[in-house]
Design a protein around this motif. Structure first.
Motif, PDB file in Angstrom:
ATOM      1  N   GLU A  93       0.829  -1.206   0.000  1.00 32.16           N
ATOM      2  CA  GLU A  93       0.000   0.000   0.000  1.00 32.16           C
ATOM      3  C   GLU A  93       0.866   1.259   0.000  1.00 32.16           C
TER       4      GLU A  93
ATOM      5  N   PRO B 290      -3.729 -10.286  -9.592  1.00 32.43           N
ATOM      6  CA  PRO B 290      -4.560  -9.131  -9.192  1.00 32.43           C
ATOM      7  C   PRO B 290      -4.185  -7.831  -9.886  1.00 32.43           C
TER       8      PRO B 290
ATOM      9  N   GLU C  17      -5.648  -7.778 -13.302  1.00 35.98           N
ATOM     10  CA  GLU C  17      -7.094  -7.566 -13.208  1.00 35.98           C
ATOM     11  C   GLU C  17      -7.417  -6.102 -12.930  1.00 35.98           C
ATOM     12  N   ALA C  18      -6.635  -5.459 -12.062  1.00 36.59           N
ATOM     13  CA  ALA C  18      -6.885  -4.048 -11.743  1.00 36.59           C
ATOM     14  C   ALA C  18      -6.645  -3.161 -12.957  1.00 36.59           C
TER      15      ALA C  18
ATOM     16  N   LYS D 145     -17.233   0.885 -11.088  1.00 32.08           N
ATOM     17  CA  LYS D 145     -15.944   0.225 -11.300  1.00 32.08           C
ATOM     18  C   LYS D 145     -14.799   1.102 -10.813  1.00 32.08           C
TER      19      LYS D 145
ATOM     20  N   SER E 221     -14.708   0.972  -7.056  1.00 32.29           N
ATOM     21  CA  SER E 221     -14.187  -0.298  -6.554  1.00 32.29           C
ATOM     22  C   SER E 221     -12.670  -0.353  -6.692  1.00 32.29           C
ATOM     23  N   LEU E 222     -12.139   0.292  -7.719  1.00 31.34           N
ATOM     24  CA  LEU E 222     -10.686   0.333  -7.889  1.00 31.34           C
ATOM     25  C   LEU E 222     -10.035   1.162  -6.791  1.00 31.34           C
TER      26      LEU E 222
ATOM     27  N   SER F 213      -9.459  -1.014  -3.881  1.00 30.02           N
ATOM     28  CA  SER F 213      -8.796  -2.286  -4.172  1.00 30.02           C
ATOM     29  C   SER F 213      -7.356  -2.282  -3.687  1.00 30.02           C
ATOM     30  N   ALA F 214      -6.962  -3.365  -2.994  1.00 21.62           N
ATOM     31  CA  ALA F 214      -5.572  -3.498  -2.540  1.00 21.62           C
ATOM     32  C   ALA F 214      -4.628  -3.591  -3.728  1.00 21.62           C
ATOM     33  N   ALA F 215      -5.068  -4.272  -4.797  1.00 25.31           N
ATOM     34  CA  ALA F 215      -4.219  -4.400  -5.982  1.00 25.31           C
ATOM     35  C   ALA F 215      -3.988  -3.041  -6.625  1.00 25.31           C
ATOM     36  N   SER F 216      -5.028  -2.206  -6.696  1.00 26.63           N
ATOM     37  CA  SER F 216      -4.870  -0.866  -7.272  1.00 26.63           C
ATOM     38  C   SER F 216      -3.907  -0.030  -6.448  1.00 26.63           C
TER      39      SER F 216
END
Length: 766
Positions: free
Chosen positions: A84, A520, A523-524, A546, A549-550, A553-556
């Motif tokens: 993060e 992930p 996907e992000a 969307k 949600s991004l 998102s931890a991946a974002s």
């Protein structure tokens, strides 16, 4: 000679000693993580692309993004960098990573001195491109003696994995691919264009099946002719049958007996060649010798990516095989594939030390293999020289697959160093070679690299065509991760080309494959593209969901710049829906984040300039903007060559128009000229819509026709262009033309509100 010792946070990194200390304690770090850490630190002045990092760490290009992502996560854990926070390694969307921790260079005794970031490699002069084109002509001239000039994929022959009966036979596992490769090599030696065995093996792995049918292989490789073989154990030995097929017809069929499956298949292969009118060998040859069969076992294990078995076979090889050039080459190849870079380098050098005793093909393969460990050690110039020497050897030979690999590798290293012109020339030559070799899988990877180069040069239509071709190939091979990534790039190019409806169809095509992804970050990144496509198709609510949600998102969060990019897109949605105050807040927060030096790369140029444009517009639309003289609270983005000139002039034009139309017109002209010269259709439309609307509102409809006419071809697909055209016809008092333009805007609007003046005019026409 001084040793490179780096200091960052509590860490001390000694490159030569390959040691990482934290607080005086020696840490245990895997070789690949250490290599990745060194590469990122030594190139910390810039973002490092995923392909560059893969080439530097693994020394090869067939490593997945998932593998790289795993390594980066391990690297972050070693240096205590939370995904993060990204205080040391930042993720650069759709590109790679960058080392951002404050780092100092010390000598081996830890006398610390400041280290200026290393300089960039200068680009080669344009004459090198002409030389590369000439070299291509020489290559093609040499091949005309060995290969048919037609590059129709249907001319290629695909040899399918061999069916072994009974399946429970202890040798059936290796015979399936080993005999396939034996037949393929025999046909290739006879002058036929044969799909590389690796393409067939990759398709089988992705499908999760040991055997494949002609339809599946034809779909993956494009081959139009097939060799289907069966070998079975009988009381007197083995019987092998080979069929030569065209589509669903059996054109030739041969059969042979032998003491072993290898011998029977070799004899059947010779008989097939005779039936085809091709030169064939004798029924009993050196290939039936135990050592040759042992090598076949190793090759079959490598094709199946079973490197544990391959290494065991190398270690257990007969005494008279060990130490031969064939054994040395395979050992080095397995070391390279399993990331034992020092061992691979030593193996290739040992092999090259036997010159001139080794044959030219082995010599070239060793040079190609050596380039990987050399590049991984940081000497890209030496890696290019190794590949250049291999290219020189291969030019007069009928070995297009090896030549394609050499050109591809050198092009990749040149691109890493910023030599885009030379890289493009190498990729072009690699493409010809790989097409001649029928290597569809490597062609797909190559096309992705070529598409990236084209996009960097603002050749978006060509880039789209290349990405589409790559996506089709990845789909045929069942490679979900690369297929989805290619489609994301296709959709992005379509948005630049003002084809939002086409982009929506593209991302929808990827949806069934998303469940197969296990990455992930991929996907992000695809989710961000998907949301942008929805927004530009008027699917506002879905797009906003969307984007939101991004943000959570931890991946974002692991992708540097992603939160800011999402905020820019949300600010644009807010502005379009009339909430200028919210748009200003989002855009201002995004611009502050984008001011981070870690995002100084030109990769973020569009995001920066889009954010600045929506910030400027939203500030002028709010009450607060009335007391401000500047177009925004932040300075304009700088050093964004090409794209920056478009948007700096556009913001100046929009700001000056109410008070100084003449100065604003000059700024509009400069902005439009920059967009036509260094931008995409989307940039041209951004300028034309703004300028055209300004002229129409000023009562200069006749003058506006010259400006608005430049986006007329896009009014059928792009909502903003359709609205502009409707307003022009309304101002020109052309009711029929207005009705048609209004209908187009209404069709494209989706959930976006149509302007009140157009709604009122449409009502009056009813």
């Amino acid at each position: 000679m001084s040793r490179s010792v780096y200091r960052f946070a509590t860490f001390r990194l000694d490159v030569a000693a390959r040691e990482l200390h934290s607080g005086g304690k020696l840490l245990t770090v895997s070789p690949k993580v250490f290599d990745g850490l060194v590469w990122l630190i030594e190139h910390r002045e810039r973002a490092v692309g995923r392909d560059e990092l893969i080439a530097a760490i693994w020394g090869r290009v067939d490593v997945t993004d998932a593998q790289l992502g795993q390594l980066i996560r391990k690297l972050r854990r070693v240096v205590g960098d939370a995904g993060e926070g990204q205080s040391m390694v930042r993720t650069v969307p759709r590109f790679g990573y960058r080392w951002v921790a404050e780092t100092r260079l010390a000598d081996a005794g830890d006398a610390v001195v400041e280290s200026p970031p290393p300089g960039r490699t200068p680009r080669r002069i344009a004459a090198a491109v002409a030389a590369a084109v000439l070299a291509l002509a020489v290559v093609l001239g040499a091949w005309l003696w060995h290969a048919r000039p037609a590059l129709d994929a249907k001319d290629a022959v695909a040899v399918l994995p061999v069916a072994v009966e009974p399946e429970a036979d202890p040798e059936s596992a290796w015979l399936r691919l080993g005999l396939m490769d034996q037949i393929a090599e025999r046909l290739r030696e006879a002058g036929l264009r044969v799909v590389p065995s690796g393409n067939i093996a990759a398709t089988a792995r992705n499908d999760g099946t040991p055997l494949l049918g002609e339809q599946r292989v034809g779909a993956a490789t494009g081959a139009g002719r097939f060799v289907v073989a069966t070998t079975r154990r009988v009381a007197a030995g083995w019987v092998s049958r080979i069929e030569w097929r065209d589509a669903d017809r059996v054109l030739r069929e041969v059969e042979a007996n032998g003491d072993s499956a290898v011998a029977a298949t070799r004899q059947a292969g010779n008989r097939l060649l005779l039936a085809l009118g091709r030169p064939a060998g004798t029924d009993v040859e050196q290939g039936d010798a135990p050592n040759e069969q042992w090598l076949q076992r190793i090759d079959a294990a490598v094709l199946d990516t079973d490197f544990t078995t391959a290494r065991s076979l190398l270690d257990e090889a007969p005494a008279d095989l060990r130490g031969t050039p064939a054994w040395l080459l395979r050992r080095a190849d397995v070391d390279l594939a399993t990331e034992r870079m020092e061992a691979a380098r030593a193996g290739y050098l040992e092999l090259l030390g036997r010159l001139p005793a080794i044959d030219a093909t082995t010599h070239a393969r060793a040079l190609i293999g050596l380039s990987g460990p050399v590049a991984q050690a940081g000497d890209l110039a030496a890696a290019q020289r190794s590949l250049g020497e291999a290219i020189g050897l291969l030019r007069g030979m009928n070995a297009p697959q090896l030549l394609g690999e050499a050109f591809y590798g050198r092009g990749l290293f040149r691109m890493v160093q910023g030599d885009l012109d030379d890289a493009e020339a190498d990729f072009s030559q690699a493409r010809i070679a790989l097409e001649l070799a029928g290597d569809s899988l490597q062609l797909a990877r190559l096309q992705g690299q070529q598409a990236t180069l084209l996009a960097l040069r603002n050749r978006h239509a060509e880039s789209l065509a290349m990405w589409n071709a790559a996506a089709d190939r990845f789909e045929r091979f069942g490679d979900a991760e690369k297929f989805v990534d290619a489609l994301g790039n296709c959709a992005t190019e379509q948005l630049y080309l003002l084809q939002p409806q086409g982009a929506l169809a593209t991302v929808r095509r990827a949806e069934p494959w998303l469940a197969r992804l296990d990455h992930p970050l991929s996907e992000a990144l695809f989710g961000f593209t998907f949301a942008r496509v929805l927004a530009l198709n008027g699917r506002t609510r879905e797009a906003r969901e969307k984007f939101q949600s991004l943000l959570g998102s931890a991946a974002s969060a692991e992708i540097v710049g992603m939160p800011a990019a999402v905020q820019v897109e949300l600010a644009q949605l807010d502005f379009e829906q009339g909430d200028a105050a919210s748009a200003a807040r989002r855009a201002e927060a995004a611009m502050r984040a984008l001011a981070d030096p870690a995002l100084a790369s030109t990769l973020y140029a569009r995001i920066r300039n889009s954010g600045w444009l929506v910030l400027s517009r939203s500030l002028r639309a709010t009450a607060a903007a009335k007391t401000e003289t500047a177009p925004g609270r932040l300075d304009a983005p700088s050093n964004d060559a090409g794209i920056g000139a478009i948007y700096r002039n556009l913001v100046e034009a929009e700001t000056r128009w109410p008070v100084d139309p003449a100065a604003a017109t000059r700024a509009y002209e400069a902005s439009l000229a920059a967009a036509k010269g260094a931008g995409a259709p989307a940039d041209v439309a951004e300028v034309v819509v703004s300028w055209g609307m300004a002229l129409i509102r000023a009562g200069q409809a006749s003058k506006a026709t010259t400006v608005v006419g430049q986006v007329a071809d896009w009014a059928g697909e792009d909502f903003a262009c359709a609205v502009l055209q409707a307003r022009l016809y309304l101002a020109l008092r052309q009711p029929e033309a207005f009705a048609r333009a209004y209908a187009a805007a209404q069709r494209l609007a989706g959930e976006r509100p149509l302007p009140g003046d157009l709604l009122a005019a449409s009502t009056q026409l009813r």
